[in-house]
Design an enzyme around this catalytic site. Structure first.
Site, PDB file in Angstrom:
ATOM      1  N   SER A 138       0.839  -1.198   0.000  1.00  0.00           N
ATOM      2  CA  SER A 138       0.000   0.000   0.000  1.00  0.00           C
ATOM      3  C   SER A 138       0.874   1.248   0.000  1.00  0.00           C
ATOM      4  CB  SER A 138      -0.908   0.012   1.232  1.00  0.00           C
ATOM      5  OG  SER A 138      -1.727  -1.142   1.268  1.00  0.00           O
ATOM      6  N   ALA A 153       4.006   0.491   2.457  1.00  0.00           N
ATOM      7  CA  ALA A 153       3.992  -0.613   3.421  1.00  0.00           C
ATOM      8  C   ALA A 153       3.901  -1.919   2.648  1.00  0.00           C
ATOM      9  CB  ALA A 153       2.820  -0.469   4.382  1.00  0.00           C
ATOM     10  N   CYS A 169      -7.935   0.282   2.090  1.00  0.00           N
ATOM     11  CA  CYS A 169      -7.893   1.316   1.050  1.00  0.00           C
ATOM     12  C   CYS A 169      -9.292   1.692   0.574  1.00  0.00           C
ATOM     13  CB  CYS A 169      -7.025   0.873  -0.118  1.00  0.00           C
ATOM     14  SG  CYS A 169      -5.353   0.417   0.372  1.00  0.00           S
TER      15      CYS A 169
END
Length: 211
Positions: A138, A153, A169
């Site tokens: 992400s 990450a 998300c």
């Protein structure tokens, strides 16, 4: 030469707020002569919400702390076994726009995964890195006066269960994966080494390890 040098710092494992405060202090104190830095860190379990997040994306916290951040994007989970990279970059000095930096971040992860014989890809209008329609990395950034904060990450060898407590998300159909699902013997330090190698290729810089 100064603009090409990036200091690499391995922070180990820290509470998210500790690192967040360090980032803010770095941005406040930096000047045109300050070297750019990339921080490698793991966090203790926490949900972080980006500026675009809606409360409905948090299903249940199960006693995991939830914090609001100033980065872009929506909600995600951080925990031990996830390699986080924070990019503290002067975009103007590097003559780089945010889209170029995001591309470097994504391609660095893709090439790192390729070292483990894992084929990954990106999606248009959906920042991050994916494998078989599952998300493994992400991204979330903020730009302040031309300087970047936050970063990426990458799920390496972690407990993915807390991702079930959120819509990662902002997507209720999003499933998460990690390198361990493809390589059961993966070690975080090995992934970190390859990430450094790939970063140095894409950024064409000298990376100096500064603990």
């Amino acid at each position: 030469m100064k603009k090409k040098i990036i200091f690499l710092r391995n922070l180990g494992i820290e509470h998210w707020l500790t690192t967040f405060n360090k980032m803010n202090n770095f941005i406040i104190s930096r000047n045109p002569c300050t070297y750019d830095e990339i921080w490698f860190v793991e966090h203790y379990p926490i949900f972080t919400q980006g500026q675009s997040n809606e409360q409905k994306n948090l299903i249940v916290s199960n006693d995991i702390p939830v914090v609001q951040t100033n980065r872009g994007g929506q909600i995600t989970y951080h925990g031990p076994g996830q390699q986080i990279l924070y990019f503290l970059i002067d975009l103007k000095r590097r003559k780089m726009n945010i889209r170029q930096l995001i591309n470097i971040m994504e391609q660095t992860v893709i090439e790192t995964l390729n070292n483990f014989s894992i084929q990954a890809y990106t999606k248009k209008k959906m920042p991050g890195v994916y494998i078989n329609e599952k998300k493994i990395c992400s991204l979330g950034l903020r730009i302040k006066k031309g300087f970047t904060l936050h970063g990426l990450a990458l799920n390496v060898n972690m407990n993915l269960t807390p991702f079930n407590y959120i819509h990662p998300c902002g997507d209720k159909n999003m499933k998460m994966t990690q390198i361990k699902d493809f390589n059961s013997n993966v070690k975080l330090k090995d992934v970190r080494f390859i990430l450094i190698k790939e970063l140095s290729k894409f950024l064409e810089i000298f990376i100096i390890n500064s603990n």
